[in-house]
Design a protein around this motif. Structure first.
Motif, PDB file in Angstrom:
ATOM      1  N   PHE A   4      25.400  58.029 137.761  1.00  0.00           N
ATOM      2  CA  PHE A   4      24.668  57.147 136.864  1.00  0.00           C
ATOM      3  C   PHE A   4      23.389  56.695 137.535  1.00  0.00           C
ATOM      4  N   THR A   5      22.458  56.242 136.723  1.00  0.00           N
ATOM      5  CA  THR A   5      21.189  55.741 137.237  1.00  0.00           C
ATOM      6  C   THR A   5      21.204  54.234 137.150  1.00  0.00           C
ATOM      7  N   PRO A   6      21.143  53.544 138.283  1.00  0.00           N
ATOM      8  CA  PRO A   6      21.140  52.080 138.247  1.00  0.00           C
ATOM      9  C   PRO A   6      19.901  51.535 137.535  1.00  0.00           C
ATOM     10  N   ARG A   7      20.122  50.473 136.780  1.00  0.00           N
ATOM     11  CA  ARG A   7      19.035  49.785 136.095  1.00  0.00           C
ATOM     12  C   ARG A   7      18.723  48.500 136.859  1.00  0.00           C
ATOM     13  N   LEU A   8      17.485  48.393 137.319  1.00  0.00           N
ATOM     14  CA  LEU A   8      17.037  47.250 138.107  1.00  0.00           C
ATOM     15  C   LEU A   8      16.108  46.394 137.261  1.00  0.00           C
ATOM     16  N   LEU A   9      16.299  45.088 137.337  1.00  0.00           N
ATOM     17  CA  LEU A   9      15.419  44.147 136.644  1.00  0.00           C
ATOM     18  C   LEU A   9      14.552  43.463 137.688  1.00  0.00           C
ATOM     19  N   ILE A  10      13.253  43.710 137.608  1.00  0.00           N
ATOM     20  CA  ILE A  10      12.280  43.169 138.549  1.00  0.00           C
ATOM     21  C   ILE A  10      11.627  41.962 137.894  1.00  0.00           C
ATOM     22  N   THR A  11      11.805  40.793 138.520  1.00  0.00           N
ATOM     23  CA  THR A  11      11.295  39.544 137.948  1.00  0.00           C
ATOM     24  C   THR A  11      10.290  38.921 138.902  1.00  0.00           C
ATOM     25  N   ASP A  12       9.060  38.856 138.451  1.00  0.00           N
ATOM     26  CA  ASP A  12       7.982  38.269 139.249  1.00  0.00           C
ATOM     27  C   ASP A  12       6.861  37.893 138.303  1.00  0.00           C
ATOM     28  N   ASP A  13       6.230  36.745 138.528  1.00  0.00           N
ATOM     29  CA  ASP A  13       5.135  36.328 137.657  1.00  0.00           C
ATOM     30  C   ASP A  13       3.831  37.068 137.959  1.00  0.00           C
ATOM     31  N   ASP A  14       3.778  37.813 139.055  1.00  0.00           N
ATOM     32  CA  ASP A  14       2.607  38.613 139.414  1.00  0.00           C
ATOM     33  C   ASP A  14       2.773  40.006 138.783  1.00  0.00           C
ATOM     34  N   ARG A  15       2.071  40.230 137.683  1.00  0.00           N
ATOM     35  CA  ARG A  15       2.222  41.490 136.953  1.00  0.00           C
ATOM     36  C   ARG A  15       1.902  42.707 137.809  1.00  0.00           C
ATOM     37  N   ASP A  16       0.848  42.640 138.614  1.00  0.00           N
ATOM     38  CA  ASP A  16       0.489  43.784 139.452  1.00  0.00           C
ATOM     39  C   ASP A  16       1.615  44.111 140.439  1.00  0.00           C
ATOM     40  N   PHE A  17       2.201  43.088 141.040  1.00  0.00           N
ATOM     41  CA  PHE A  17       3.317  43.304 141.969  1.00  0.00           C
ATOM     42  C   PHE A  17       4.493  43.949 141.230  1.00  0.00           C
ATOM     43  N   ARG A  18       4.863  43.368 140.077  1.00  0.00           N
ATOM     44  CA  ARG A  18       5.971  43.884 139.269  1.00  0.00           C
ATOM     45  C   ARG A  18       5.777  45.351 138.930  1.00  0.00           C
ATOM     46  N   GLU A  19       4.607  45.678 138.436  1.00  0.00           N
ATOM     47  CA  GLU A  19       4.341  47.047 138.012  1.00  0.00           C
ATOM     48  C   GLU A  19       4.315  48.018 139.187  1.00  0.00           C
ATOM     49  N   THR A  20       3.770  47.586 140.311  1.00  0.00           N
ATOM     50  CA  THR A  20       3.745  48.432 141.506  1.00  0.00           C
ATOM     51  C   THR A  20       5.159  48.722 141.990  1.00  0.00           C
ATOM     52  N   VAL A  21       5.978  47.675 142.091  1.00  0.00           N
ATOM     53  CA  VAL A  21       7.361  47.853 142.534  1.00  0.00           C
ATOM     54  C   VAL A  21       8.136  48.699 141.530  1.00  0.00           C
ATOM     55  N   ALA A  22       7.972  48.429 140.243  1.00  0.00           N
ATOM     56  CA  ALA A  22       8.675  49.197 139.214  1.00  0.00           C
ATOM     57  C   ALA A  22       8.309  50.681 139.294  1.00  0.00           C
ATOM     58  N   GLY A  23       7.043  50.967 139.476  1.00  0.00           N
ATOM     59  CA  GLY A  23       6.605  52.366 139.586  1.00  0.00           C
ATOM     60  C   GLY A  23       7.183  53.054 140.811  1.00  0.00           C
ATOM     61  N   ALA A  24       7.159  52.359 141.938  1.00  0.00           N
ATOM     62  CA  ALA A  24       7.695  52.936 143.181  1.00  0.00           C
ATOM     63  C   ALA A  24       9.197  53.191 143.067  1.00  0.00           C
ATOM     64  N   LEU A  25       9.920  52.269 142.440  1.00  0.00           N
ATOM     65  CA  LEU A  25      11.368  52.441 142.290  1.00  0.00           C
ATOM     66  C   LEU A  25      11.700  53.497 141.242  1.00  0.00           C
ATOM     67  N   ALA A  26      10.913  53.588 140.185  1.00  0.00           N
ATOM     68  CA  ALA A  26      11.114  54.640 139.183  1.00  0.00           C
ATOM     69  C   ALA A  26      10.897  56.013 139.816  1.00  0.00           C
ATOM     70  N   ASP A  27       9.912  56.122 140.695  1.00  0.00           N
ATOM     71  CA  ASP A  27       9.656  57.375 141.405  1.00  0.00           C
ATOM     72  C   ASP A  27      10.833  57.783 142.285  1.00  0.00           C
ATOM     73  N   ARG A  28      11.658  56.815 142.659  1.00  0.00           N
ATOM     74  CA  ARG A  28      12.826  57.080 143.497  1.00  0.00           C
ATOM     75  C   ARG A  28      14.107  57.217 142.675  1.00  0.00           C
ATOM     76  N   GLY A  29      13.954  57.313 141.359  1.00  0.00           N
ATOM     77  CA  GLY A  29      15.087  57.621 140.505  1.00  0.00           C
ATOM     78  C   GLY A  29      15.794  56.448 139.860  1.00  0.00           C
ATOM     79  N   PHE A  30      15.272  55.239 140.018  1.00  0.00           N
ATOM     80  CA  PHE A  30      15.882  54.072 139.387  1.00  0.00           C
ATOM     81  C   PHE A  30      15.272  53.846 138.016  1.00  0.00           C
ATOM     82  N   GLU A  31      16.055  53.287 137.113  1.00  0.00           N
ATOM     83  CA  GLU A  31      15.519  52.810 135.847  1.00  0.00           C
ATOM     84  C   GLU A  31      15.097  51.368 136.083  1.00  0.00           C
ATOM     85  N   THR A  32      13.924  50.992 135.613  1.00  0.00           N
ATOM     86  CA  THR A  32      13.441  49.637 135.872  1.00  0.00           C
ATOM     87  C   THR A  32      13.103  48.913 134.583  1.00  0.00           C
ATOM     88  N   LEU A  33      13.391  47.629 134.603  1.00  0.00           N
ATOM     89  CA  LEU A  33      12.978  46.690 133.572  1.00  0.00           C
ATOM     90  C   LEU A  33      12.148  45.631 134.271  1.00  0.00           C
TER      91      LEU A  33
END
Length: 167
Positions: A4-33
């Motif tokens: 299965f693919t783990p779904r991670l919820l990234i919570t941060d008020d800094d949109r740039d940080f959130r999107e950067t982390v989400a992209g990096a984790l998606a590239d490593r096979g995680f599903e991100t919210l």
């Protein structure tokens, strides 16, 4: 091998940080919210299956720790649906390896914390670290967070909670 693919919820008020982390984790096979604050996290987790939370400490409306406190009583409409889910404990996460024993029940109903979660903060001190550990944080990481440390903490939390191993 992971089934299965783990779904991670990234919570941060800094949109740039959130999107950067989400992209990096998606590239490593995680599903991100993504969520901009603790209130949005509560809304998302109340309607979608989430396997791990990554929470910033300092956010408007609800801090990372306040969000965890609120999650303790929310009814979860989703069901994990895996054969192996670590049983909930009342204390901080164990450092012992996951036993792989099948769970006797699913995560439907009140959330069974500790749902794996990682706290990140640009203002870490010993008191905050102690509070996060007391609230069963799997890990507490400083900002700026390094990707190898973050992915290692995520893999460790998922392995401990669900017996998950990267493919």
């Amino acid at each position: 091998m992971s089934l299965f693919t783990p779904r991670l919820l990234i919570t941060d008020d800094d949109r740039d940080f959130r999107e950067t982390v989400a992209g990096a984790l998606a590239d490593r096979g995680f599903e991100t919210l993504q969520a901009a604050d603790g209130e949005e996290t509560l809304q998302i987790i109340g309607r979608q299956e989430v396997h791990l939370l990554l929470l910033d400490m300092q956010m408007p409306r609800l801090s990372g720790l306040e969000t965890i406190e609120r999650l303790r009583g929310i009814e979860m409409p989703w069901n994990v649906g895996w054969d192996k889910v670590a049983p909930a404990t009342d204390g901080p996460p164990s450092t012992a390896p996951f036993s792989g024993a099948p769970a006797q029940s699913s995560m439907t109903g009140p959330i069974r914390l500790p749902l794996p979660w990682i706290l990140i903060s640009g203002a870490l001190d010993e008191q905050l670290i102690a509070r996060a550990r007391a609230a069963a944080a799997f890990s507490v990481l400083p900002k700026p967070v390094r990707l190898p440390e973050l992915t290692g903490a995520i893999a460790g939390a998922l392995a401990q909670a669900y017996g998950w191993r990267a493919a």
